[in-house]
Design a protein around this motif. Structure first.
Motif, PDB file in Angstrom:
ATOM      1  N   ALA A 295       0.845  -1.184   0.000  1.00  0.00           N
ATOM      2  CA  ALA A 295       0.000   0.000   0.000  1.00  0.00           C
ATOM      3  C   ALA A 295       0.886   1.242   0.000  1.00  0.00           C
ATOM      4  O   ALA A 295       1.867   1.322   0.728  1.00  0.00           O
ATOM      5  CB  ALA A 295      -0.919  -0.007   1.220  1.00  0.00           C
ATOM      6  N   ASP A 328      -7.723   0.226  -6.990  1.00  0.00           N
ATOM      7  CA  ASP A 328      -6.808   0.320  -5.853  1.00  0.00           C
ATOM      8  C   ASP A 328      -5.694   1.336  -6.065  1.00  0.00           C
ATOM      9  O   ASP A 328      -4.895   1.564  -5.144  1.00  0.00           O
ATOM     10  CB  ASP A 328      -6.159  -1.047  -5.591  1.00  0.00           C
ATOM     11  N   VAL A 368      -0.439   3.077  -5.623  1.00  0.00           N
ATOM     12  CA  VAL A 368      -1.421   2.307  -4.862  1.00  0.00           C
ATOM     13  C   VAL A 368      -1.894   3.137  -3.674  1.00  0.00           C
ATOM     14  O   VAL A 368      -1.111   3.828  -3.009  1.00  0.00           O
ATOM     15  CB  VAL A 368      -0.814   0.980  -4.385  1.00  0.00           C
ATOM     16  N   PRO A 372      -5.494   0.506   0.243  1.00  0.00           N
ATOM     17  CA  PRO A 372      -6.125   0.362  -1.067  1.00  0.00           C
ATOM     18  C   PRO A 372      -7.635   0.362  -0.918  1.00  0.00           C
ATOM     19  O   PRO A 372      -8.180  -0.380  -0.092  1.00  0.00           O
ATOM     20  CB  PRO A 372      -5.615  -0.998  -1.559  1.00  0.00           C
ATOM     21  N   SER A 376      -7.703  -4.860  -3.034  1.00  0.00           N
ATOM     22  CA  SER A 376      -6.317  -5.098  -2.622  1.00  0.00           C
ATOM     23  C   SER A 376      -5.597  -6.046  -3.573  1.00  0.00           C
ATOM     24  O   SER A 376      -4.794  -6.886  -3.160  1.00  0.00           O
ATOM     25  CB  SER A 376      -6.248  -5.636  -1.190  1.00  0.00           C
TER      26      SER A 376
END
Length: 525
Positions: A295, A328, A368, A372, A376
């Motif tokens: 992330a 995402d 990202v 997210p 994901s």
């Protein structure tokens, strides 16, 4: 009575003309031999002959090698002449040669006309076959045509080849031999072992197809075979095949041509002697870095389009659907090593030319979310629109990006810290084994959770829950209708004392009201 006079002696010269070989092929040398033998009972002085080679030299060249065991031999303007003496019982031999043109350009018949002197079997108008003027030998000539049933082929498909061999000459072609070179095919395909011929014998070995047989004048032999292109194709993506007809007198004398250099036409030794079939398509691969994104990461995608073959593809095109990425991540930028690339959410579109033996790279970046907001997982789909590729529509090739790439949470996110978190703040997670008082357990998300229910107004006061040490307090409890907000989490209003003005006014009015009564009591008393 006088004795009869002896008969006058007479010379007789027998002429014989032969050719070796009797049946020649284009490209071969023919040696002619003329023998003069005096079979008479007298010498033959000043004898001679002339051989007009006009009907030979339209298909051959004189070798200028004439010789004689006696006498004088000469060649002038397509005529060979010999003159000399031939004694009783003597044999004079004259030889000369011609080389047949390959291909012959005349009537494909070697017709000389030999005329001997008086007293021979080859005087003008003679029909003696020994003079070599009758039944002029012909010449064989093979015409070879190699064809394929297609100009382009996809991996996994079959290419069918046909080799037609026709004798278009005026004599039979004994021992004709052809060799088909398949090495330029077998780096991309597999020979199917199905060679057949309408005449003669066909065989296969060491990447070569061989055929031998006799072909009469005017007849044709057909040879067929096939090959299946590999899936995937790991060769040069070009099927180059060629045929060689050994022995002369063909349009494909060989040797069989080798593969062409990139960008060059297929080399041939004659019309129909070679065939090129292009294997359609390019190879597409897609990579991303980092391979295991987290992330908040910026992910770089690289699409590589490789054309390992010798065929250029103008106007090529591919697309990449980013629908499964953009739930995402946020699209950043894109660039390509050649061609034109554009982006119209959610599809990236590249168009351009792919030269032979070249590579095109397309690079784009996405960032990202943290966390997210989608599933994901990053899932894109590369489709090679033109030409054929491993990423055609519906392909399951992992290089085409159809498999999802999971997004790992960042360590900061996993521990409860984030960009808005104060350093040193408490990060104790809520144990899964202990429920949070006053909160219903949350079910995992489903693909279709249905409509969200409307909130219900609280009409009664909820009891204050017993909070333990280290526990965070829940959201404030709503106020009851018409009641004070004195629930847990809301402090009571502070006491500021009685209002002084209203109290003094009340005491004054009370005193005015009581004074008459007090006076009246005092008067009566």
């Amino acid at each position: 009575m006088p004795a009869p006079a002896d008969a006058e002696a007479e010379a007789r010269v027998e002429i014989t003309k032969t050719a070796s070989p009797a049946l020649a092929k284009p490209g071969q040398k023919i040696t002619y031999t003329v023998e003069l033998r005096n079979t008479g009972d007298a010498d033959r002085p000043d004898f001679g002959f002339t051989d007009d080679l006009s009907g030979v030299l339209d298909d051959a060249d004189f070798d200028h090698d004439a010789s004689a065991t006696s006498g004088t031999v000469s060649f002038t303007e397509s005529r060979l002449t010999w003159s000399g003496d031939v004694a009783i019982g003597q044999t004079v031999t004259i030889t000369y040669g011609v080389t047949v043109n390959d291909p012959p350009a005349g009537d494909m018949r070697l017709s000389g006309e030999l005329v001997g002197g008086e007293g021979s079997n080859c005087e003008a108008g003679s029909t003696d076959p020994a003079c070599g003027n009758l039944d002029a030998p012909g010449l064989p000539l093979l015409y070879v045509l190699m064809t394929a049933d297609r100009e382009t082929v996809d991996p996994g498909q079959v290419v069918a080849y046909t080799v037609t061999v026709g004798n278009v000459g005026t004599a039979a072609y004994p021992g004709a031999a052809l060799t088909g070179e398949l090495s330029g095919v077998l780096d991309d395909a597999i020979y199917n072992g199905d060679a057949r011929a309408t005449g003669g014998t066909v065989s296969y070995g060491a990447s070569k197809l061989a055929w031998t047989g006799d072909i009469p004048a005017g007849e044709t032999v057909t040879i067929t075979y096939s090959a299946t292109v590999n899936t995937p194709d790991t060769g040069d993506r070009v099927l180059d095949s060629a045929v060689q007809a050994r022995g002369g007198g063909t349009n494909c004398p060989g040797p069989a041509p080798g593969p062409a250099r990139p960008g060059e036409p297929l080399p041939v030794t004659g019309l129909g002697c070679a065939q090129r079939v292009a294997v359609e398509g390019v190879t597409i691969s897609r990579t991303l870095a980092p391979e295991e994104p987290e992330a908040g990461d910026t992910v770089t995608y690289t699409i590589t389009v490789t054309n390992p073959g010798r065929i250029a593809y103008p106007g090529a095109r591919l697309t990449d659907d980013l629908s499964g990425v953009l739930d995402d991540a946020v699209f950043g930028d894109v660039e390509a090593s050649s061609g034109t690339v554009s982006y119209a959410e959610p599809v990236l579109d590249w168009r351009g030319d792919i030269p032979a033996e070249s590579t095109v790279t397309i690079t784009y970046r996405v960032t990202v979310g943290d966390p997210p907001p989608g599933d994901s997982a990053l899932r894109d789909e590369v489709v090679g629109v033109e030409p054929e590729s491993n990423c055609s529509a519906g392909s399951t090739d992992p290089d085409c990006g159809t498999e999802p790439v999971g997004i790992a949470p960042t360590p900061a996110s996993a521990s409860g810290a984030g960009p808005d978190r104060e350093p040193g703040a408490a990060t104790d997670p809520v144990p899964e084994s202990a429920p949070i008082p006053g909160r219903e357990p949350v079910s995992p998300p489903v693909s279709d959770p249905g409509p969200i229910p409307s909130p219900t107004r609280v009409t009664g006061r909820s009891p204050a829950p017993p909070y333990g040490p280290g526990w965070e307090r829940p959201l404030p409890i709503p106020c009851p209708v018409g009641g004070p907000c004195a629930g847990p989490g809301r402090p009571a209003l502070p006491f500021t004392g009685l209002p002084l003005g209203p109290v003094l006014a009340g005491f004054l009015l009370l005193g005015l009201g009581l004074a008459p009564r007090l006076c009246h009591r005092r008067g009566t008393s």
